[in-house]
Design an enzyme around this catalytic site. Structure first.
Site, PDB file in Angstrom:
ATOM      1  N   LYS A   9      19.635 -25.510   0.240  1.00 48.32           N
ATOM      2  CA  LYS A   9      18.560 -24.873  -0.421  1.00 48.32           C
ATOM      3  C   LYS A   9      18.624 -24.935  -1.786  1.00 48.32           C
ATOM      4  CE  LYS A   9      18.009 -21.166   2.842  1.00 48.32           C
ATOM      5  NZ  LYS A   9      17.944 -19.595   2.961  1.00 48.32           N
ATOM      6  N   TYR A  49       9.104 -21.319   8.189  1.00 51.57           N
ATOM      7  CA  TYR A  49       9.910 -20.030   8.411  1.00 51.57           C
ATOM      8  C   TYR A  49       8.565 -18.969   8.787  1.00 51.57           C
ATOM      9  CZ  TYR A  49      14.086 -20.670   5.593  1.00 51.57           C
ATOM     10  OH  TYR A  49      15.256 -21.134   5.195  1.00 51.57           O
ATOM     11  N   PHE A  57      10.094 -10.070   3.037  1.00 50.96           N
ATOM     12  CA  PHE A  57      10.808 -11.130   1.953  1.00 50.96           C
ATOM     13  C   PHE A  57       9.952 -12.471   2.226  1.00 50.96           C
ATOM     14  CE2 PHE A  57      13.503 -10.831   5.737  1.00 50.96           C
ATOM     15  CZ  PHE A  57      13.371 -12.180   6.448  1.00 50.96           C
ATOM     16  N   ARG A  85      27.004 -22.020  11.850  1.00 50.23           N
ATOM     17  CA  ARG A  85      26.751 -20.715  11.504  1.00 50.23           C
ATOM     18  C   ARG A  85      28.236 -19.923  10.778  1.00 50.23           C
ATOM     19  NH1 ARG A  85      21.860 -18.862  11.674  1.00 50.23           N
ATOM     20  NH2 ARG A  85      22.481 -16.493  12.111  1.00 50.23           N
ATOM     21  N   THR A  91      24.474 -14.034   6.304  1.00 53.48           N
ATOM     22  CA  THR A  91      23.345 -14.425   5.406  1.00 53.48           C
ATOM     23  C   THR A  91      23.395 -13.924   3.966  1.00 53.48           C
ATOM     24  OG1 THR A  91      22.028 -14.224   7.463  1.00 53.48           O
ATOM     25  CG2 THR A  91      20.715 -13.905   5.597  1.00 53.48           C
ATOM     26  N   ARG A 102      28.385 -19.736   2.006  1.00 52.68           N
ATOM     27  CA  ARG A 102      27.651 -18.636   1.182  1.00 52.68           C
ATOM     28  C   ARG A 102      28.638 -18.007   0.392  1.00 52.68           C
ATOM     29  NH1 ARG A 102      23.771 -17.577   6.459  1.00 52.68           N
ATOM     30  NH2 ARG A 102      22.069 -18.848   5.683  1.00 52.68           N
ATOM     31  N   ASN A 112      20.850 -18.265  -0.834  1.00 44.50           N
ATOM     32  CA  ASN A 112      21.831 -18.242  -0.196  1.00 44.50           C
ATOM     33  C   ASN A 112      22.358 -19.451   0.265  1.00 44.50           C
ATOM     34  OD1 ASN A 112      20.103 -18.593   1.813  1.00 44.50           O
ATOM     35  ND2 ASN A 112      20.709 -17.011   3.108  1.00 44.50           N
ATOM     36  N   HIS A 115      20.561 -22.952   5.059  1.00 40.39           N
ATOM     37  CA  HIS A 115      19.854 -22.331   6.072  1.00 40.39           C
ATOM     38  C   HIS A 115      20.412 -22.999   7.400  1.00 40.39           C
ATOM     39  CE1 HIS A 115      17.133 -21.377   9.173  1.00 40.39           C
ATOM     40  NE2 HIS A 115      17.044 -22.515   9.481  1.00 40.39           N
ATOM     41  N   GLU A 126      13.565 -26.822  15.180  1.00 41.11           N
ATOM     42  CA  GLU A 126      13.792 -27.151  13.904  1.00 41.11           C
ATOM     43  C   GLU A 126      13.919 -28.715  13.293  1.00 41.11           C
ATOM     44  OE1 GLU A 126      15.179 -22.668  12.427  1.00 41.11           O
ATOM     45  OE2 GLU A 126      16.420 -24.353  12.113  1.00 41.11           O
TER      46      GLU A 126
HETATM   47  P1  CMP Z   1      17.792 -18.255   6.436  1.00 36.53           P
HETATM   48  O1  CMP Z   1      18.994 -18.472   7.154  1.00 36.53           O
HETATM   49  O2  CMP Z   1      17.240 -19.543   5.611  1.00 36.53           O
HETATM   50  O3  CMP Z   1      16.566 -17.558   7.093  1.00 36.53           O
HETATM   51  C1  CMP Z   1      15.512 -16.687   6.495  1.00 36.53           C
HETATM   52  C2  CMP Z   1      15.858 -16.557   4.905  1.00 36.53           C
HETATM   53  O4  CMP Z   1      15.314 -15.289   4.340  1.00 36.53           O
HETATM   54  C3  CMP Z   1      17.467 -16.107   4.848  1.00 36.53           C
HETATM   55  O5  CMP Z   1      18.243 -17.222   5.166  1.00 36.53           O
HETATM   56  C4  CMP Z   1      17.684 -15.358   3.534  1.00 36.53           C
HETATM   57  O6  CMP Z   1      17.722 -16.462   2.432  1.00 36.53           O
HETATM   58  C5  CMP Z   1      16.330 -14.797   3.459  1.00 36.53           C
HETATM   59  N1  CMP Z   1      16.076 -13.349   3.377  1.00 36.53           N
HETATM   60  C6  CMP Z   1      15.742 -12.904   2.309  1.00 36.53           C
HETATM   61  N2  CMP Z   1      15.890 -11.320   2.454  1.00 36.53           N
HETATM   62  C7  CMP Z   1      16.481 -11.274   3.915  1.00 36.53           C
HETATM   63  C8  CMP Z   1      16.754 -10.235   4.865  1.00 36.53           C
HETATM   64  N3  CMP Z   1      16.438  -8.958   4.434  1.00 36.53           N
HETATM   65  N4  CMP Z   1      17.069 -10.485   5.876  1.00 36.53           N
HETATM   66  C9  CMP Z   1      17.147 -11.854   6.332  1.00 36.53           C
HETATM   67  N5  CMP Z   1      16.901 -12.806   5.571  1.00 36.53           N
HETATM   68  C10 CMP Z   1      16.483 -12.569   4.317  1.00 36.53           C
END
Ligand code: CMP
Length: 137
Positions: A9, A49, A57, A85, A91, A102, A112, A115, A126
């Site tokens: 990211k 997304y 968010f 993962r 996350t 992370r 973060n 992804h 994806e």
């Molecule tokens: P990612 O794995 O890219 O998938 C969705 C993204 O939304 C996640 O990582 C986070 O960077 C972002 N995000 C922000 N707030 C939240 C939340 N409360 N729960 C999950 N993802 C979140």
């Protein structure tokens, strides 16, 4: 053998840790079979997304993903979805185990660092979102 999609990211690209993150994948048995660096536009980030479009968010997530270039990769290996993962960690970087990507490179749940696809089915979708079959070697 499985394939999964990984995105480095904008926060991690800005920090100049693309190589360090890729090393985590390669050192742990995942092979990069496709890769490109690109700047996402709003529509593309929103479509990628789309599953989160009703989450509070969503707008912040899209704005963040277009705030700078990203690196998109297809990782291949045994249990690639789960392995990626595990290497990424939780996350929320504050909850991520020490030694995960992370925990080591990310600041917040929004910024973060990476992804990764959360299931084999989503990985297929994806990967097809970003790459044609001829780009995956
Ligand atoms: P990612 O794995 O890219 O998938 C969705 C993204 O939304 C996640 O990582 C986070 O960077 C972002 N995000 C922000 N707030 C939240 C939340 N409360 N729960 C999950 N993802 C979140």
């Amino acid at each position: 053998m499985e394939q999964t999609l990984s995105i480095i990211k904008p926060d991690a690209v800005k920090k100049n840790v693309i190589g360090k993150i890729i090393d985590r994948f390669e050192s742990n048995g995942l092979k990069i079979v496709a890769m490109k660096k690109l700047a996402l536009d709003k529509a593309t980030a929103g479509n990628f997304y789309a599953i989160h479009k009703d989450r509070p968010f969503f707008n912040d997530l899209v704005e963040f993903m277009i705030s700078g270039p990203v690196v998109v990769m297809v990782l291949e290996g045994k249990n690639a979805v789960k392995k990626n993962r595990e290497l990424m960690g939780d996350t929320d970087p504050k909850k991520a185990t020490k030694g995960t990507i992370r925990a080591d490179f990310a600041e917040s749940i929004d910024a973060n660092a990476v992804h990764g696809s959360d299931s084999l089915e989503n990985a297929k979708n994806e990967i097809a979102f970003f790459f044609s079959q001829t780009e995956i070697k």
